[in-house]
Design a protein around this motif. Structure first.
Motif, PDB file in Angstrom:
ATOM      1  N   ASP A   2       6.363   4.160   3.744  1.00 52.65           N
ATOM      2  CA  ASP A   2       7.500   3.419   3.213  1.00 52.65           C
ATOM      3  C   ASP A   2       7.061   2.751   1.909  1.00 52.65           C
ATOM      4  O   ASP A   2       6.243   1.827   1.930  1.00 52.65           O
ATOM      5  CB  ASP A   2       7.942   2.377   4.252  1.00 52.65           C
ATOM      6  N   THR A   4       8.387   0.610   0.092  1.00 60.78           N
ATOM      7  CA  THR A   4       8.683  -0.819   0.004  1.00 60.78           C
ATOM      8  C   THR A   4       7.597  -1.670   0.658  1.00 60.78           C
ATOM      9  O   THR A   4       7.582  -2.889   0.492  1.00 60.78           O
ATOM     10  CB  THR A   4      10.044  -1.157   0.638  1.00 60.78           C
ATOM     11  N   VAL A  10       5.337  -2.351  -5.193  1.00 58.56           N
ATOM     12  CA  VAL A  10       6.224  -3.501  -5.354  1.00 58.56           C
ATOM     13  C   VAL A  10       5.746  -4.394  -6.504  1.00 58.56           C
ATOM     14  O   VAL A  10       6.556  -4.901  -7.287  1.00 58.56           O
ATOM     15  CB  VAL A  10       6.352  -4.284  -4.032  1.00 58.56           C
ATOM     16  N   GLN A  13       6.786  -2.709  -9.713  1.00 58.84           N
ATOM     17  CA  GLN A  13       8.231  -2.876  -9.925  1.00 58.84           C
ATOM     18  C   GLN A  13       8.528  -4.267 -10.473  1.00 58.84           C
ATOM     19  O   GLN A  13       9.317  -4.424 -11.423  1.00 58.84           O
ATOM     20  CB  GLN A  13       8.996  -2.662  -8.618  1.00 58.84           C
TER      21      GLN A  13
END
Length: 150
Positions: A2, A4, A10, A13
């Motif tokens: 996953d 995320t 993350v 981002q």
């Protein structure tokens, strides 16, 4: 996997999002936020060697050289040989670079204020502390050590 749950993904981002937000505010200066940050380190470190600047920015020397090229081309910084070790190059702001940093500083303060208003001053200070640790040699060493035990 996953994505995320991936710390690296993350964090990247968040860095891209924040970079875009700061770029939008700083753009009237003609600089990108990353360029302003580099120039701010040149000022803070007071004519650092390329190696000192690369270390402070957590970059390798070749990436730093690439990043400095447009700033040198635009007359904002210059490199010069170290007085004690002619093999080492130092970096300094030019008069034009000093003016650009002064003008961009007010815009950076606006971006910084917007971040702290949106995120909270206390949380922003905590975030800088955590991220400074992640960028440190101590964390790098702990990560490498942990990699061997997992």
């Amino acid at each position: 996997m996953d994505p995320t749950l991936c710390n690296n993904s993350v964090l990247r981002q968040a860095a891209r999002q924040l970079g875009q937000l700061y770029d939008d505010i700083i753009s009237p200066s003609g600089l990108r936020a990353t360029q302003f940050g580099l120039l701010a380190y040149v000022v803070a470190l007071d004519r650092p060697t390329m190696a000192q600047l690369a270390s402070a920015l957590v970059m390798d020397l070749s990436a730093l050289g690439h990043t400095l090229k447009p700033l040198i081309r635009d007359g904002l910084v210059e490199t010069f040989p170290d007085e004690r070790d002619r093999r080492a190059k130092r970096v300094k702001l030019t008069a034009v670079g000093e003016q650009k940093v002064k003008a961009a500083s007010a815009l950076w303060a606006k971006a910084q204020g917007a971040f702290e208003t949106a995120f909270g001053k206390k949380r922003a200070a905590e975030l800088r502390k955590v991220l400074s640790f992640v960028a440190s040699d101590a964390f790098g060493q702990a990560f490498v050590a942990a990699k061997g035990s997992s």
